[in-house]
Design a protein around this motif. Structure first.
Motif, PDB file in Angstrom:
ATOM      1  N   GLU A  33       0.890  -1.158   0.000  1.00 35.35           N
ATOM      2  CA  GLU A  33       0.000   0.000   0.000  1.00 35.35           C
ATOM      3  C   GLU A  33       0.928   1.208   0.000  1.00 35.35           C
ATOM      4  O   GLU A  33       2.130   1.038  -0.124  1.00 35.35           O
ATOM      5  N   GLN A  34       0.399   2.390   0.143  1.00 31.76           N
ATOM      6  CA  GLN A  34       1.301   3.535   0.196  1.00 31.76           C
ATOM      7  C   GLN A  34       2.207   3.396   1.421  1.00 31.76           C
ATOM      8  O   GLN A  34       1.750   3.102   2.511  1.00 31.76           O
ATOM      9  N   VAL A  35       3.494   3.563   1.192  1.00 29.32           N
ATOM     10  CA  VAL A  35       4.498   3.424   2.247  1.00 29.32           C
ATOM     11  C   VAL A  35       5.251   4.738   2.372  1.00 29.32           C
ATOM     12  O   VAL A  35       5.627   5.352   1.379  1.00 29.32           O
ATOM     13  N   ILE A  36       5.459   5.141   3.617  1.00 28.55           N
ATOM     14  CA  ILE A  36       6.300   6.298   3.899  1.00 28.55           C
ATOM     15  C   ILE A  36       7.400   5.820   4.833  1.00 28.55           C
ATOM     16  O   ILE A  36       7.134   5.130   5.823  1.00 28.55           O
ATOM     17  N   CYS A  37       8.636   6.147   4.480  1.00 28.36           N
ATOM     18  CA  CYS A  37       9.750   5.736   5.326  1.00 28.36           C
ATOM     19  C   CYS A  37      10.854   6.786   5.301  1.00 28.36           C
ATOM     20  O   CYS A  37      10.902   7.639   4.412  1.00 28.36           O
ATOM     21  N   LEU A  38      11.687   6.702   6.300  1.00 26.13           N
ATOM     22  CA  LEU A  38      12.899   7.502   6.337  1.00 26.13           C
ATOM     23  C   LEU A  38      13.972   6.639   5.685  1.00 26.13           C
ATOM     24  O   LEU A  38      14.192   5.500   6.102  1.00 26.13           O
ATOM     25  N   ALA A  39      14.593   7.142   4.646  1.00 24.96           N
ATOM     26  CA  ALA A  39      15.633   6.410   3.931  1.00 24.96           C
ATOM     27  C   ALA A  39      16.962   7.104   4.202  1.00 24.96           C
ATOM     28  O   ALA A  39      17.067   8.324   4.091  1.00 24.96           O
ATOM     29  N   MET A  40      17.951   6.291   4.575  1.00 27.91           N
ATOM     30  CA  MET A  40      19.256   6.856   4.889  1.00 27.91           C
ATOM     31  C   MET A  40      20.340   6.038   4.208  1.00 27.91           C
ATOM     32  O   MET A  40      20.313   4.812   4.253  1.00 27.91           O
ATOM     33  N   ASP A  41      21.285   6.723   3.599  1.00 26.61           N
ATOM     34  CA  ASP A  41      22.437   6.050   3.039  1.00 26.61           C
ATOM     35  C   ASP A  41      23.248   5.498   4.212  1.00 26.61           C
ATOM     36  O   ASP A  41      23.414   6.173   5.232  1.00 26.61           O
ATOM     37  N   GLY A  42      23.740   4.281   4.071  1.00 24.21           N
ATOM     38  CA  GLY A  42      24.484   3.641   5.152  1.00 24.21           C
ATOM     39  C   GLY A  42      25.697   4.414   5.617  1.00 24.21           C
ATOM     40  O   GLY A  42      26.184   4.208   6.728  1.00 24.21           O
ATOM     41  N   SER A  43      26.172   5.326   4.807  1.00 29.93           N
ATOM     42  CA  SER A  43      27.343   6.118   5.199  1.00 29.93           C
ATOM     43  C   SER A  43      26.995   7.193   6.229  1.00 29.93           C
ATOM     44  O   SER A  43      27.890   7.880   6.706  1.00 29.93           O
TER      45      SER A  43
END
Length: 168
Positions: A105-115
């Motif tokens: 369904e619609q997803v909202i997330c915080l995305a962070m580069d592993g660095s």
């Protein structure tokens, strides 16, 4: 996918992140610094978030919605709790993605580069890094326990089937 830079002034998303176990132990300054390095991403139903076999080090923190987990096209799980973390294995071992994660369904997330851990500049950056790695270790340990339980169940089912099958 739509991506938005996270603003630490966004109190509603900050409050949502505070509910996540990985962030609730952080001091407000630490949390603000960490999330400044992230992006808010919105995925529509059916959209692939992570593709099996790809190489990247993005880590995702689920804020809303649910996702399916597939390995070689077979459904193996669901990600649905606010605060669920996925993609951390790519950060920990720098190997290709082991599963495909798709928005149910619609997803909202915080995305962070592993660095992001290497970019932390606070006095307590070592403590923050330790906290993240501890949480990632706990997540991976829980997944190994779950996988072991599934393997045992399948082995029992296989034994039951072999007992029921007549010898030829």
């Amino acid at each position: 996918m739509k991506e938005f830079k996270f603003s630490p002034e966004n109190k509603s998303i900050l409050a949502q992140l505070r509910k996540m176990p990985i962030f609730d132990a952080m001091e407000p300054e630490q949390l603000a610094e960490v999330v400044k390095m992230g992006r808010i991403r919105r995925y529509d139903e059916g959209e692939v978030i992570i593709a099996e076999g790809e190489m990247d080090q993005m880590v995702f923190f689920l804020a809303q919605g649910s996702c399916t987990v597939q390995v070689e096209g077979l459904g193996v799980g669901v990600i649905s709790k606010v605060g669920d973390v996925f993609g951390e294995m790519g950060m920990v071992d720098a190997e290709p993605r082991s599963a495909t994660i798709t928005a149910r369904e619609q997803v909202i997330c915080l995305a962070m580069d592993g660095s992001f851990l290497d970019q932390m500049k606070t006095v307590d950056d070592l403590a923050s890094k330790g906290l993240f790695y501890r949480i990632f270790s706990e997540i991976l340990a829980a997944r190994v326990r779950d996988a072991n339980a599934r393997i045992l169940k399948l082995e029992d089912e296989l034994k039951d089937l072999s007992v029921q099958m007549p010898s030829i």
